[in-house]
Design an enzyme around this catalytic site. Structure first.
Site, PDB file in Angstrom:
ATOM      1  N   GLN A  47       0.996   6.291  -6.760  1.00 55.86           N
ATOM      2  CA  GLN A  47      -0.234   7.022  -6.434  1.00 55.86           C
ATOM      3  C   GLN A  47       0.005   8.505  -6.681  1.00 55.86           C
ATOM      4  O   GLN A  47       0.961   9.072  -6.141  1.00 55.86           O
ATOM      5  CB  GLN A  47      -0.568   6.790  -4.957  1.00 55.86           C
ATOM      6  N   TYR A  59      -7.885  14.246   1.281  1.00 58.57           N
ATOM      7  CA  TYR A  59      -7.103  15.106   0.398  1.00 58.57           C
ATOM      8  C   TYR A  59      -8.046  15.723  -0.642  1.00 58.57           C
ATOM      9  O   TYR A  59      -9.255  15.525  -0.585  1.00 58.57           O
ATOM     10  CB  TYR A  59      -5.919  14.334  -0.182  1.00 58.57           C
ATOM     11  N   SER A 103       0.849  -1.186   0.000  1.00 56.74           N
ATOM     12  CA  SER A 103       0.000   0.000   0.000  1.00 56.74           C
ATOM     13  C   SER A 103       0.892   1.247   0.000  1.00 56.74           C
ATOM     14  O   SER A 103       1.981   1.209   0.576  1.00 56.74           O
ATOM     15  CB  SER A 103      -0.855  -0.058   1.276  1.00 56.74           C
TER      16      SER A 103
HETATM   17  C1  LIG Z   1       3.785   5.454   7.201  1.00 58.77           C
HETATM   18  C2  LIG Z   1       2.473   5.437   6.438  1.00 58.77           C
HETATM   19  C3  LIG Z   1       2.317   6.259   5.345  1.00 58.77           C
HETATM   20  C4  LIG Z   1       1.120   6.216   4.580  1.00 58.77           C
HETATM   21  N1  LIG Z   1       1.024   6.967   3.440  1.00 58.77           N
HETATM   22  C5  LIG Z   1      -0.039   6.790   2.616  1.00 58.77           C
HETATM   23  C6  LIG Z   1      -0.060   7.347   1.315  1.00 58.77           C
HETATM   24  O1  LIG Z   1       0.910   7.944   0.855  1.00 58.77           O
HETATM   25  N2  LIG Z   1      -1.177   7.168   0.560  1.00 58.77           N
HETATM   26  C7  LIG Z   1      -2.244   6.450   1.005  1.00 58.77           C
HETATM   27  O2  LIG Z   1      -3.235   6.307   0.280  1.00 58.77           O
HETATM   28  N3  LIG Z   1      -2.227   5.857   2.223  1.00 58.77           N
HETATM   29  C8  LIG Z   1      -1.143   5.994   3.015  1.00 58.77           C
HETATM   30  N4  LIG Z   1      -1.089   5.328   4.213  1.00 58.77           N
HETATM   31  C9  LIG Z   1      -2.169   4.378   4.544  1.00 58.77           C
HETATM   32  C10 LIG Z   1      -1.758   2.971   4.130  1.00 58.77           C
HETATM   33  O3  LIG Z   1      -1.530   2.859   2.731  1.00 58.77           O
HETATM   34  C11 LIG Z   1      -2.810   1.942   4.528  1.00 58.77           C
HETATM   35  O4  LIG Z   1      -3.982   2.181   3.810  1.00 58.77           O
HETATM   36  C12 LIG Z   1      -3.119   1.990   6.018  1.00 58.77           C
HETATM   37  O5  LIG Z   1      -1.937   2.071   6.792  1.00 58.77           O
HETATM   38  C13 LIG Z   1      -3.921   0.765   6.447  1.00 58.77           C
HETATM   39  O6  LIG Z   1      -3.243  -0.431   6.152  1.00 58.77           O
HETATM   40  P1  LIG Z   1      -2.457  -1.259   7.307  1.00 58.77           P
HETATM   41  O7  LIG Z   1      -3.453  -1.570   8.361  1.00 58.77           O
HETATM   42  O8  LIG Z   1      -1.907  -2.453   6.590  1.00 58.77           O
HETATM   43  O9  LIG Z   1      -1.341  -0.373   7.823  1.00 58.77           O
HETATM   44  C14 LIG Z   1       0.081   5.367   4.983  1.00 58.77           C
HETATM   45  C15 LIG Z   1       0.240   4.564   6.121  1.00 58.77           C
HETATM   46  C16 LIG Z   1       1.421   4.566   6.833  1.00 58.77           C
HETATM   47  C17 LIG Z   1       1.579   3.653   8.021  1.00 58.77           C
END
Ligand SMILES: Cc1cc2nc3c(=O)[nH]c(=O)nc-3n(C[C@H](O)[C@H](O)[C@H](O)COP(=O)(O)O)c2cc1C
Length: 361
Positions: free
Chosen positions: A99, A184, A22
């Site tokens: 993205q 956003y 992601s």
């Molecule tokens: C350090 C960090 C940076 C993130 N940056 C983005 C991003 O650039 N774009 C986005 O759509 N989501 C971003 N997210 C959200 C993640 O892509 C993901 O949707 C969210 O952490 C839930 O998934 P998980 O439970 O596996 O962490 C970010 C999450 C983390 C932890």
């Protein structure tokens, strides 16, 4: 029947499994140019066996960044730096994706490790004038009041998205994600929590959807038909006053008709109130994705608290998700895909490992 470890074909692209990295902002670029850290971050997960590795929210213009350290795709230096990363990811057998994003009223912020990511105060040279659908601050530690975009500004932002998509293609990315989530700019147009406009970009469902549909159309016109064009869309904020879920469904139907190839079903984040979000529940966005997939026939992905390989596998087997998106699990373990297969008693897919590591694991 497909499972977590089956390949996944979309348009002319084939992923070696259903596990995707992601997008994750690293707040570590200089003038929007990604560097060694970004190569390592995406490269380690690609070498670790994911099918798809998606680069972080990458701004279509300087004011579209969340922080001054966010990556961009508005000039040649950024495009060349991303090309090196896309090449490396592809050489590890993963499909390189990116993205593209505009932070809107959540921009001009510090990185999360400084003052909890609070926005710079107006007048601080590190920040900039933020923009949004409406001149209202987000809340919490995001206190800057954005300038409401004019219709002429909207045309320019749309052109910025198209230009960034062209640059993403030139850099070698094969999978494009439009950031239509997390409060956003695009998402903030769709949600009645953040959009109070009275012109043709606000009010009714049709009007709130217009910015997203037009942005998709502008990008679809320049992004090749043979490559997947996807979006991450926030479908709920878990609060009163948001759009009914039926509207999110209808928006996905329209985006599908407009040429969208897959939707990554996520959270709106249009409000600082996150108290009702079921953070602790495993895969809590998957039921929304399942409803969207069943109702629209569009392939779906989702993230949010997917940790257990058995849960991830079940989500694909039961047809809720075509792709499982992982962020924190992959921070924790870049070789999550390989370990997941082993823990579920599948043949260890050595082919997912780089040859340098294959004999060691
Ligand atoms: C350090 C960090 C940076 C993130 N940056 C983005 C991003 O650039 N774009 C986005 O759509 N989501 C971003 N997210 C959200 C993640 O892509 C993901 O949707 C969210 O952490 C839930 O998934 P998980 O439970 O596996 O962490 C970010 C999450 C983390 C932890």
């Amino acid at each position: 029947m497909a499972d977590l470890f089956s390949s996944f074909g979309l348009k002319s692209v084939s992923l070696r499994n259903r596990i995707a990295m992601s997008p994750m902002c690293q707040y570590s670029a200089i003038d929007g140019v990604p560097g060694d850290w970004h190569l390592m971050n995406l490269g380690a997960r690609a070498a670790g066996g994911v099918g798809l590795a998606i680069g972080e929210a990458t701004a279509v213009s300087p004011e579209g960044r969340i922080t001054p350290g966010c990556t961009g795709l508005w000039n040649d230096a950024q495009t060349e730096a991303w090309a090196r990363i896309a090449r490396f990811v592809a050489a590890q057998g993963a499909v390189p994706g990116i993205q593209i994003a505009h932070a809107g009223r959540k921009g001009a912020a510090r990185p999360p490790w400084e003052d909890g990511g609070a926005q710079y105060e107006p007048g601080d040279a590190r920040g900039w004038q933020t923009v949004g659908p409406t001149a209202a601050a987000f809340g919490g530690n995001l206190t800057r009041v954005p300038r409401a975009l004019t219709e002429a500004d909207i045309v320019r932002v749309r052109a910025d998205f198209a230009a960034a998509a062209r640059r993403a293609l030139a850099a070698g990315f094969q999978w494009l994600v439009l950031h239509f989530a997390h409060g956003y700019l695009a998402q903030s147009f769709f949600s009645p929590l953040s959009n109070r406009r009275t012109d043709r970009y606000g009010g009714s469902f049709e009007n709130r959807a217009r910015f997203l549909e037009e942005t998709l159309a502008a990008v679809r016109a320049v992004w090749p038909e043979r490559l997947p064009l996807t979006a991450r869309l926030g479908v709920t904020d878990f609060v009163a006053g948001e759009q009914p879920f039926e509207e999110s469904l209808e928006l996905v139907r329209r985006l599908k008709a407009g040429g969208l190839d897959l939707v990554d079903v996520s959270i709106g984040f249009n409000t600082a109130d996150r108290s009702a979000t079921p953070w602790q529940q495993p895969a809590f966005m998957a039921p929304y994705a399942a409803r969207i997939r069943a109702a629209t026939g569009l392939p779906t992905a989702a993230s949010w608290n997917i940790r257990d390989p058995a849960v991830a596998d079940e989500l694909v087997r039961t047809g809720q998700l075509d792709l499982v998106m992982l962020a924190k699990s992959l921070i924790d373990d870049p070789h999550w895909a390989y370990h997941a297969a082993r823990s579920l008693g599948r043949e260890a897919p050595k082919a997912w490992l780089s040859r340098q590591y294959a004999s060691g694991l």
